[in-house]
Enzyme design. Sequence first.
Site, PDB file in Angstrom:
ATOM      1  N   ALA A  55      58.720  26.172  21.444  1.00 22.68           N
ATOM      2  CA  ALA A  55      59.479  25.531  20.363  1.00 22.68           C
ATOM      3  C   ALA A  55      60.673  26.348  19.853  1.00 22.68           C
ATOM      4  O   ALA A  55      61.807  25.832  19.824  1.00 22.68           O
ATOM      5  CB  ALA A  55      58.520  25.178  19.226  1.00 22.68           C
ATOM      6  N   ARG A  92      63.884  16.950  24.402  1.00 27.02           N
ATOM      7  CA  ARG A  92      62.404  16.898  24.387  1.00 27.02           C
ATOM      8  C   ARG A  92      61.970  16.407  23.007  1.00 27.02           C
ATOM      9  O   ARG A  92      62.600  16.763  22.001  1.00 27.02           O
ATOM     10  CB  ARG A  92      61.780  18.273  24.697  1.00 27.02           C
ATOM     11  N   ASP A 244      54.301  23.395  18.122  1.00 27.56           N
ATOM     12  CA  ASP A 244      55.610  22.781  18.372  1.00 27.56           C
ATOM     13  C   ASP A 244      56.123  21.997  17.176  1.00 27.56           C
ATOM     14  O   ASP A 244      57.316  21.771  17.032  1.00 27.56           O
ATOM     15  CB  ASP A 244      55.537  21.879  19.602  1.00 27.56           C
ATOM     16  N   ASN A 254      50.433  21.059  19.222  1.00 21.57           N
ATOM     17  CA  ASN A 254      50.621  22.179  20.146  1.00 21.57           C
ATOM     18  C   ASN A 254      50.208  21.714  21.534  1.00 21.57           C
ATOM     19  O   ASN A 254      49.765  20.576  21.731  1.00 21.57           O
ATOM     20  CB  ASN A 254      49.806  23.403  19.701  1.00 21.57           C
ATOM     21  N   LYS A 255      50.363  22.591  22.497  1.00 20.77           N
ATOM     22  CA  LYS A 255      50.088  22.276  23.904  1.00 20.77           C
ATOM     23  C   LYS A 255      48.738  21.584  24.061  1.00 20.77           C
ATOM     24  O   LYS A 255      47.755  21.961  23.427  1.00 20.77           O
ATOM     25  CB  LYS A 255      50.156  23.576  24.716  1.00 20.77           C
TER      26      LYS A 255
HETATM   27  O1  MRU Z   1      55.657  22.556  26.897  1.00 20.04           O
HETATM   28  P1  MRU Z   1      55.949  23.919  26.336  1.00 20.04           P
HETATM   29  O2  MRU Z   1      55.672  25.043  27.271  1.00 20.04           O
HETATM   30  O3  MRU Z   1      57.339  23.986  25.735  1.00 20.04           O
HETATM   31  O4  MRU Z   1      54.917  24.052  25.130  1.00 20.04           O
HETATM   32  C1  MRU Z   1      54.920  25.245  24.382  1.00 20.04           C
HETATM   33  C2  MRU Z   1      53.820  25.306  23.413  1.00 20.04           C
HETATM   34  O5  MRU Z   1      53.047  24.386  23.261  1.00 20.04           O
HETATM   35  C3  MRU Z   1      53.746  26.525  22.566  1.00 20.04           C
HETATM   36  O6  MRU Z   1      52.432  26.807  22.220  1.00 20.04           O
HETATM   37  C4  MRU Z   1      54.553  26.265  21.290  1.00 20.04           C
HETATM   38  O7  MRU Z   1      55.858  25.891  21.606  1.00 20.04           O
HETATM   39  C5  MRU Z   1      54.588  27.442  20.424  1.00 20.04           C
HETATM   40  S1  MRU Z   1      55.764  28.605  21.051  1.00 20.04           S
HETATM   41  C6  MRU Z   1      55.890  29.791  19.904  1.00 20.04           C
END
Ligand code: MRU
Length: 369
Positions: A55, A92, A244, A254-255
């Site tokens: 993010a 995104r 995110d 989050n992921k």
């Molecule tokens: O799809 P991504 O790799 O962009 O997803 C990232 C994440 O989910 C991270 O955990 C999130 O961005 C936190 S980064 C400090």
Amino acid sequence: MAFQDVPSRPIWFDPASEAVQVIDQRRLPHQLVVMDLSTVDAVIEAIVEMVVRGAPLIGVTAAYGVYVACRTAGHIDDDRLRHECARLRAARPTAVNLAWSVDRMLKTLLATPPRQRRAAALALAATIADEEADNCRRIGRHGLPLIETVAAKKDGPVNVLTHCNAGWLACVEYGTATAPIYAAVEAGIEVHVWVDETRPLNQGARLTAWELAQRGVAHTVITDNAGGHLMQHAMVDLVIVGTDRTTATGDVANKIGTYLKALAARDNGVPFYVALPSSTFDWCLDDGLAQIPIEARDPDEVRYVQGWADGRSVRVLVPPAQSPAGNYAFDVTPARLVTGFITERGVCGASPEAIRNLFPDRHRPSAQI
Ligand code: MRU
């Protein structure tokens, strides 16, 4: 795995070539490749294809993307500036840092005469990058006591479980979830990190493991499904993840898979912390499940696995060729499962009141809390 001359940030401006340069995160951990982003299309593609991801880094990259728009257009006018910002903002959907940084760039540049916009854009993009790095440094400082408290009560290493990559690659420097870990290691505390591999793109196995290895932090890569078992056997002292987008009420996107870790943590009495800079709060939202857009990505990211064999990158098909796949990139963990937030201003509980007390200046009355 171990490269010489690893850049200290995943993005930077090279004054000699006037190019914005990034580490291509798709190639890590086996290749360290630097890519030039010289057009707005290239910046958007880098965000969409996850050359850059995470993010805070998505936000910083988009800010530099606005600079690239100003440079390419000469004295960019208001209409073109708005158009390019809208394109970048749409790259995104889930990480709110993207909209936050583009809106900040747009507001400043609209108040700047066109002939000065290029220089102003570059300066503000660099400021946003520096601010995010500093936010993460502070997150490390504020998160350290959480690890110190566990260390004081047990023998052996403090076992932290993390999901995806919320390290410096995702955040400019230090990381969010990893910043307290690095601070603890620097303070002489023995820490061991359980690294969820984070299917489908394996940001944990590829990126978090690489970061920790580079810094000599003890870690073990585990399958995404192992965390519950480890928690049942007291092998996890605390969970720290990034996010995110987090609502003003404390719901955390989050992921994909984060929610299941939070459920397992709650069932086993393991503290579940979310580390984030204030740029990741969405002050306008109050219901994460209903309001946070969840990105659906190409199903082929699930069907194929990318790896390294015989000195080259290979991509292999896993399921039957005719089987469809679904690729939900994020999930939402309700605030009730979150122990607390580690932010640049300190640690707070996952309630609207606690968040508002820490950020009274950011709270938007439109959020119905
Ligand atoms: O799809 P991504 O790799 O962009 O997803 C990232 C994440 O989910 C991270 O955990 C999130 O961005 C936190 S980064 C400090």
